[in-house]
Scaffold this motif. Structure first.
Motif, PDB file in Angstrom:
ATOM      1  N   UNK A 412       0.741  -1.116   0.118  1.00 16.79           N
ATOM      2  CA  UNK A 412      -0.074   0.002   0.068  1.00 16.79           C
ATOM      3  C   UNK A 412       0.872   1.332   0.220  1.00 16.79           C
ATOM      4  N   UNK A 413       2.143   1.127  -0.496  1.00 16.24           N
ATOM      5  CA  UNK A 413       3.003   2.139  -0.221  1.00 16.24           C
ATOM      6  C   UNK A 413       2.657   3.351  -1.536  1.00 16.24           C
ATOM      7  N   UNK A 414       2.300   4.525  -1.072  1.00 15.89           N
ATOM      8  CA  UNK A 414       1.922   5.315  -2.131  1.00 15.89           C
ATOM      9  C   UNK A 414       2.972   5.719  -3.001  1.00 15.89           C
ATOM     10  N   UNK A 415       4.383   5.656  -2.604  1.00 16.37           N
ATOM     11  CA  UNK A 415       5.603   6.022  -3.129  1.00 16.37           C
ATOM     12  C   UNK A 415       5.677   5.123  -4.267  1.00 16.37           C
ATOM     13  N   UNK A 416       5.268   3.879  -4.141  1.00 20.67           N
ATOM     14  CA  UNK A 416       5.336   2.779  -5.331  1.00 20.67           C
ATOM     15  C   UNK A 416       3.890   2.592  -6.250  1.00 20.67           C
ATOM     16  N   UNK A 417       2.794   2.904  -5.612  1.00 25.64           N
ATOM     17  CA  UNK A 417       1.501   2.413  -6.149  1.00 25.64           C
ATOM     18  C   UNK A 417       0.825   3.668  -6.334  1.00 25.64           C
ATOM     19  N   UNK A 418       0.330   4.172  -7.399  1.00 28.50           N
ATOM     20  CA  UNK A 418      -0.664   5.071  -7.715  1.00 28.50           C
ATOM     21  C   UNK A 418      -2.091   4.674  -7.027  1.00 28.50           C
ATOM     22  N   UNK A 419      -2.687   5.479  -6.096  1.00 26.79           N
ATOM     23  CA  UNK A 419      -4.185   5.230  -5.727  1.00 26.79           C
ATOM     24  C   UNK A 419      -3.935   3.832  -5.113  1.00 26.79           C
ATOM     25  N   UNK A 420      -3.149   3.540  -3.916  1.00 29.32           N
ATOM     26  CA  UNK A 420      -2.758   2.318  -3.284  1.00 29.32           C
ATOM     27  C   UNK A 420      -4.095   1.334  -2.980  1.00 29.32           C
ATOM     28  N   UNK A 421      -5.003   2.145  -2.564  1.00 27.34           N
ATOM     29  CA  UNK A 421      -6.039   1.321  -1.982  1.00 27.34           C
ATOM     30  C   UNK A 421      -7.156   1.043  -3.154  1.00 27.34           C
ATOM     31  N   UNK A 422      -7.115   1.309  -4.402  1.00 26.92           N
ATOM     32  CA  UNK A 422      -7.849   1.107  -5.402  1.00 26.92           C
ATOM     33  C   UNK A 422      -7.609  -0.195  -5.967  1.00 26.92           C
ATOM     34  N   UNK A 423      -8.692  -1.162  -6.175  1.00 26.57           N
ATOM     35  CA  UNK A 423      -8.434  -2.265  -6.640  1.00 26.57           C
ATOM     36  C   UNK A 423      -8.482  -2.374  -8.075  1.00 26.57           C
ATOM     37  N   UNK A 424      -7.335  -2.495  -8.670  1.00 27.03           N
ATOM     38  CA  UNK A 424      -7.347  -1.990 -10.066  1.00 27.03           C
ATOM     39  C   UNK A 424      -5.995  -3.186 -10.833  1.00 27.03           C
ATOM     40  N   UNK A 425      -6.829  -4.450 -11.142  1.00 23.59           N
ATOM     41  CA  UNK A 425      -6.093  -5.492 -11.562  1.00 23.59           C
ATOM     42  C   UNK A 425      -5.148  -5.076 -12.845  1.00 23.59           C
ATOM     43  N   UNK A 426      -5.553  -3.982 -13.631  1.00 23.23           N
ATOM     44  CA  UNK A 426      -4.906  -3.615 -14.767  1.00 23.23           C
ATOM     45  C   UNK A 426      -3.413  -3.181 -14.712  1.00 23.23           C
ATOM     46  N   UNK A 427      -3.203  -2.889 -13.734  1.00 21.82           N
ATOM     47  CA  UNK A 427      -1.695  -2.121 -13.158  1.00 21.82           C
ATOM     48  C   UNK A 427      -0.721  -3.285 -13.210  1.00 21.82           C
ATOM     49  N   UNK A 428      -0.997  -4.609 -13.355  1.00 23.54           N
ATOM     50  CA  UNK A 428      -0.390  -5.916 -13.129  1.00 23.54           C
ATOM     51  C   UNK A 428       0.061  -6.530 -14.706  1.00 23.54           C
ATOM     52  N   UNK A 429      -0.941  -5.946 -15.737  1.00 25.73           N
ATOM     53  CA  UNK A 429      -0.968  -6.489 -17.159  1.00 25.73           C
ATOM     54  C   UNK A 429       0.220  -5.753 -17.944  1.00 25.73           C
ATOM     55  N   UNK A 430       1.480  -5.886 -17.456  1.00 26.44           N
ATOM     56  CA  UNK A 430       2.621  -5.323 -18.155  1.00 26.44           C
ATOM     57  C   UNK A 430       3.577  -6.654 -18.515  1.00 26.44           C
ATOM     58  N   UNK A 431       3.180  -7.658 -18.666  1.00 29.86           N
ATOM     59  CA  UNK A 431       3.986  -8.881 -19.140  1.00 29.86           C
ATOM     60  C   UNK A 431       3.173  -9.796 -19.557  1.00 29.86           C
TER      61      UNK A 431
END
Length: 514
Positions: A412-431
């Motif tokens: 949940x680190x805001x320095x690493x993740x945008x809107x860290x508490x938002x459930x957004x699976x698309x953020x992992x579709x990079x591979x």
């Protein structure tokens, strides 16, 4: 005056040689920050994370009695822990609970660094969780995936189509690990082919495993002030003994019978000539292992410890991730629809999803990654104990310190993740092939390094197949009158405050549920 000056010089040199500790709250003599830990119970982890936030640091030092506890929330520092300093930080603390749950440190997860840990780690990685064993028991896992679908389907009554997702997920994990370890899903004589739900023993078994996990490394005062052990001021020792009584009562008859069987088989082999035996389950592997002299490699305590460890290693994270993923997706119907569309495209509705389909189900895997990222079951990884003085992020970490990686601090680190508490699976579709593991330690699903999880493949299969079969097999709906699923966490942990209960309706042809 001269003596005082020399004494002052001694302490200055001593403190200088120790280096600078990470920042942390002020401490009291002897007890350190223990008074703050006591006042923040039962959710000590929330107080620690408030300290991290108020101190504006990614690495925090607490002193509990004579022990420094170092909390980390930054991926770069986490990589220092599990990679750069992995050899120094490869031990575990000794506590009443961990000693009890590991039968006196005979297993692989909780045992401090040493020969016993090395032996059991080799057994686990080379013999029990090897690729060949995973392939050998694929049919067992497949049977449990079918049981899952049948159980949900038979639980749906004409006038009551509600399903307790937590109950289903936790007991699916209990069933599959009992089948893999002990060769049986029930402790009674109910046939393994039965689609009946858990009986009294199975309910007690899963409850004991979760109680164990909830009391392990939970900042018990006597773990840091050993003189208090035996007084059981917080009741943790009684809980640990009760848990072990349940596990021993259920596991021991199976283990002891298997050891007697080994003795009888060895006697027959001596008469007829040795015969190679194919293991029926993980317990067979443990019981029949031999040393260079042909003697049993593992003692009874070794086998008891490793059996229990494999049980509790699988039940928490998969079941928690699936429950949270469903809860989040019920509030995000567009996410649910994308997952269903992927299943229909990759698998279709004429057959059931199988393990071989997992590599192609990238969106489903991304949903589970999001659940692991935002909603881990445990706030911290098990502690890593420094076996010598070392450094992290430029700070001195004294020998004997406990280093804990914050799962929520990373995920949940805001320095690493945008809107860290938002459930957004698309953020992992990079591979091209999404994995549940996270090598960069931006969150923790399966840990890495010497103390990393050796069962990543098994954990991935169990988690993904539970999730995929439940999504493919049923249309899930909120209960009447409920517009939004409450995503409130438990007051004492990170699980949903209330078990997720949903309505379900079969979406496949009837013969697929049989």
């Amino acid at each position: 005056m001269v003596a005082a000056a020399l004494l002052l010089l001694f302490f200055v040199k001593k403190n200088k040689s120790q280096g600078q500790l990470p920042p942390g709250p002020a401490t009291l003599p002897f007890i350190g920050n223990m008074h703050q830990v006591i006042l923040s119970k039962p959710a000590v982890f929330r107080w620690i994370h408030r300290q991290l936030k108020e101190t504006s640091t990614d690495i925090l030092c607490l002193r509990l009695g004579g022990t420094h506890v170092i909390a980390v929330t930054c991926p770069e520092i986490a990589c220092e822990v599990l990679r750069k300093n992995d050899d120094v930080l490869a031990s575990r603390p000794t506590t009443f609970a961990s000693g009890s749950f590991s039968y006196g440190y005979k297993g692989s997860i909780l045992t401090p660094h040493g020969e016993q840990w090395k032996k059991m780690r080799r057994v686990l990685t080379s013999e029990v969780l090897s690729p060949s064993m995973e392939q050998k028991f694929q049919h067992v896992r497949g049977e449990e995936y079918h049981h899952l679908l049948r159980y949900i389907n038979t639980s749906l009554a004409p006038n009551n189509n509600t399903i307790d997702v937590r109950h289903v997920a936790q007991h699916f994990c209990g069933n599959i690990i009992r089948r893999l370890v002990l060769g049986k899903r029930y402790f009674s004589d109910i046939p393994a082919s039965s689609s009946a739900g858990p009986g009294h023993d199975e309910l007690a078994h899963v409850a004991a495993l979760f109680t164990l996990l909830n009391h392990l490394y939970c900042f018990c005062v006597s773990d840091y002030l050993p003189a208090l052990q035996g007084l059981d001021l917080e009741g943790h020792e009684r809980v640990a003994k009760n848990v072990m009584a349940v596990l021993n009562g259920l596991h021991d008859p199976v283990i002891e019978e298997r050891i007697r069987e080994r003795s009888n088989n060895n006697a027959l082999d001596d008469k007829k000539g040795a015969q190679k035996r194919e293991p029926r389950d993980f317990l067979d592997v443990l019981v029949y292992l031999e040393d260079a002299q042909g003697q049993p490699l593992l003692s009874l305590q070794d086998i008891r410890a490793q059996t229990a460890e494999m049980m509790y290693a699988l039940v928490d994270n998969p079941s928690n991730a699936v429950e949270w993923a469903f809860a989040e997706m019920m509030n995000r119907p567009e996410v649910m629809q994308k997952a269903i569309d992927e299943l229909d495209m990759v698998v279709g509705k004429d057959r059931l999803v199988e393990e071989s389909d997992i590599p192609q189900l990238n969106y489903l895997k991304s949903c589970i990654r999001e659940a692991f990222r935002i909603h881990p079951y445990h706030p911290f990884n098990p502690p890593h104990v420094a076996m010598a003085d070392t450094t992290l992020a430029g700070y001195t970490i004294p020998k004997g310190s406990h280093v804990i990686l914050s799962r929520i601090g990373l995920g949940r680190n805001p320095k690493v993740w945008d809107d860290p508490m938002e459930f957004r699976p698309e953020r992992h579709l990079n591979t091209a092939n999404v994995l549940l593991s996270e090598p960069g330690l931006r969150f923790i699903s399966f840990s890495s390094g010497r103390r990393g999880c050796p069962g990543i493949s098994l954990g991935t299969s169990a988690t993904m197949m539970m999730f995929a079969r439940m999504l493919q097999g049923f249309t899930w709906m909120k209960l009447p009158g409920i517009d939004t699923i409450d995503l409130q966490e438990s007051k004492i942990g990170l699980a949903l405050a209330e078990p997720l209960v949903l309505r379900a309706k079969p979406r496949l042809a009837a013969h697929l549920y049989r």
